[in-house]
Design a protein around this motif. Sequence first.
Motif, PDB file in Angstrom:
ATOM      1  N   GLN A 251      54.632  51.295  42.541  1.00  0.00           N
ATOM      2  CA  GLN A 251      53.601  50.298  42.850  1.00  0.00           C
ATOM      3  C   GLN A 251      52.330  50.598  42.065  1.00  0.00           C
ATOM      4  N   LYS A 255      51.563  47.808  38.800  1.00  0.00           N
ATOM      5  CA  LYS A 255      50.616  46.790  39.241  1.00  0.00           C
ATOM      6  C   LYS A 255      49.967  46.064  38.066  1.00  0.00           C
ATOM      7  N   SER A 772      45.390  54.269  42.619  1.00  0.00           N
ATOM      8  CA  SER A 772      45.810  52.925  42.999  1.00  0.00           C
ATOM      9  C   SER A 772      45.555  52.658  44.477  1.00  0.00           C
ATOM     10  N   TYR A 775      41.703  52.456  45.166  1.00  0.00           N
ATOM     11  CA  TYR A 775      41.098  51.244  44.601  1.00  0.00           C
ATOM     12  C   TYR A 775      41.453  50.024  45.448  1.00  0.00           C
ATOM     13  N   ALA A 776      42.705  50.004  45.919  1.00  0.00           N
ATOM     14  CA  ALA A 776      43.115  48.886  46.777  1.00  0.00           C
ATOM     15  C   ALA A 776      42.392  48.916  48.113  1.00  0.00           C
ATOM     16  N   LYS A 777      42.107  50.117  48.604  1.00  0.00           N
ATOM     17  CA  LYS A 777      41.505  50.255  49.929  1.00  0.00           C
ATOM     18  C   LYS A 777      39.985  50.124  49.890  1.00  0.00           C
TER      19      LYS A 777
END
Length: 849
Positions: A251, A255, A772, A775-777
Amino acid sequence: MQRVSFEVKDTEAEKSSSEILSGSLPSTYRNPAMENVGNAVDDGSSVKNNPKLDMQKQNGLVKWFKKCLTMVSGESKAPRLDRSKSTAGQALKGLKIISKTDGNAAWTVVEKRYLKITANTDGLLLRSKFGECIGMNSKEFALELFDALARKSHLKGDVITETELKKFWEQINDKSFDSRLITFFDLMDKDSDGRLTEDEVREIIKLSSSANHLSCIQNKADEYAAMIMEELDPDHMGYIMMESLKKLLLQAETKSVSTDINSEERKELSDMLTESLKPTRDPNHLRRWYCQLRFFVLDSWQRVWVIALWLTIMAILFAYKYIQYKNRAVYEVLGPCVCLAKGAAETLKLNMALILLPVCRNTITWLRNKTRLGVFVPFDDNLNFHKVIAVGIAIGVAIHSVSHLACDFPLLIAATPAEYMPLGKFFGEEQPKRYLHFVKSTEGITGLVMVFLMVIAFTLAMPWFRRGKIEKKLPGPLKKLASFNAFWYTHHLFVIVYILLVLHGYYIYLNKEWYKKTTWMYLAVPVALYAYERLIRAFRSSIRTVKVLKMAAYPGKVLTLQMSKPTNFKYMSGQYMFVNCPAVSPFEWHPFSITSTPQDDYLSVHIKALGDWTEAIQGVFSEVSKPPPVGDMLNGANSPRFPKIMIDGPYGAPAQDYKKYEVVLLIGLGIGATPMISIIKDIINNTETKEQLSQMEKGSPQEQQGNKETFKTRRAYFYWVTKEQGTFDWFKNIMNEIAERDKSKVIELHNHCTSVYEEGDVRSALIRMLQSLNYAKNGLDIVAGTRVMSHFARPNWKNVYKQIAMDHPGANVGVFYCGAPVLTKELRQLALEFTHKTSTRFSFHKENF
């Protein structure tokens, strides 16, 4: 290098194929641009933001683009991707354990190392020598890898045989992604129970961050381990399995790939462009030489004509004086020696005058900004021309001195009375009998002292001394000679040299009439201009008082100063100014790029400790704050003891011309990012201003047209390459500001941390996964601490140029680089290569660093 050419026949299909390679891409078809902060698209030459194309149109573009390339290349089929590879293998590139950074050695090389290392251990390889043997430069990681492989093979102890080493090597280099994933999992699974606990995850985070020199991540290992467990263990079972880890790794890596729906087709286009860029060697030597010469002249015609003019004038002056003295009576005694001496002397006079002009910075800045001479004159190469003239002076001094000292004077002493009689009016009625007679004369003393001072100044100006490269090799008392300070002070010996030069020219032997003593005539205007410039600097710096408003100290020994902006201090982004701190030295002025924008109400500079003066000024400001706040600005109002700062400028620099290009590629290496920071802030300000003007119902068309002419930039790519994680703190706030304000996605930001192993390396895989997740959170990058996602290792500059060439066919791209000279040659060469072999023109500019 050779430009790729194609024969165009009168058919529509072949016209289309020729147009696509020449850059004449129809406005209805485009390529999606690269992404980092966001997508920005252009319509070929105009490079403007367009509405998003739907999937059908994009697919149609790709197919049409591929068809045209195929027809031109003469291939029946376009090369296709190898779809036999797994998605994981394509995304992660195999979780490489031994990367190109380590050397990628073959087994034969490893075996040779093994035999050498185990020569005294009876063929047994110690655990402590495992990393050295396989070529892994991360010692701690190599030890953990040894333990993981030993656990898997049920081996105990700290030694292995050659057979066991080869088995380990085969596991490490297994091309199967799943096999390498198992090795990576075993590396984390210390108790070999097939489950990863939070403690085991924490330990591997610490190990990975240590291997990549990421202390900030290491300090937050507990927080990041909890974040991974939260993601992969939603049921709070206390452990995670391999499949969950694999899913998260994929993932993180896929991405960016999945955001581009045409990534596979785009790769095919990239492969075709790579094929077209392959060098082709013309079998005809004469034609190949002509093409190389032609491209050189096209790329460097400004420098060529200036140097050619200079050499022509030097040749004319030398020949003129040589012929003049060959026809005089003195030639009968002294022969060609006197002609050589006088010819060299004439070139010296002009060169001593010319060498001052490239350092008249105010004049050059005015000519660059107020005239169109920049089209013909390479003002960016002013210091290089200064160095070229210095070489010309050194050659002239050598010829002139040797001709007199080794030839003319001995011939005069050895001449017969009859031969000497016609020369008595020049050298005295009584013939000199001793060599010392010439040496102790006014002409001899002034000449020898000048040569001595020139040798000192010339030697200490060499990069080995000026940049302190040989400081460690010099004995203790001489170490200070290898410093910028030594260069700066000895370079000012030129004041004495010019005084001696005028005296030397006045007391010349063979010319007694004042109007034939032309030395002062050559020097009068340049010396007056340079003196005027120095007076302007002294006057301007005394009236342009600045107050230090804020300061901050950052990792990497960088000091940031925010100063008040003097009235009428107008500058452009990319320019620089000189800074003086009397508390350090009242005489020394050092240049620094201005990191604030013209729209800001303050001036700012970033000073990195790289020498005596920069270290001293950091020490002076550190005394004020005791210690300075790391990353936090100290307010000048609360600390009136800030040292006095004087400034002079602004002065022109290559980067200030970025507005002339619709597409710009900005590259900063370490502290070399300073001029680029001001530029990207200025681009945002100008873009917002333009958008506001376009939305206004009122306003004259003439004003809008004028704004369009002065600011053409529609797309910018910024690459910042730095070694240490803490370096990103220098411009952390600015990066976040740019990412937030860039609504139109005009600027593409790329931060590269070279201390981290390349993406796909097993030592950075967990860091990439954490990056990753975080950064998403939280919307922040864990490496840089900004809203800009960081990249690992150095950029592949050829791919950078290639992507820009694909996204902006037919555009004129301005490439601006500031940093150590080590990268200059590669970037300039790539700019030439892509300019010659694609329709996109890359204009390379190097900041003086």
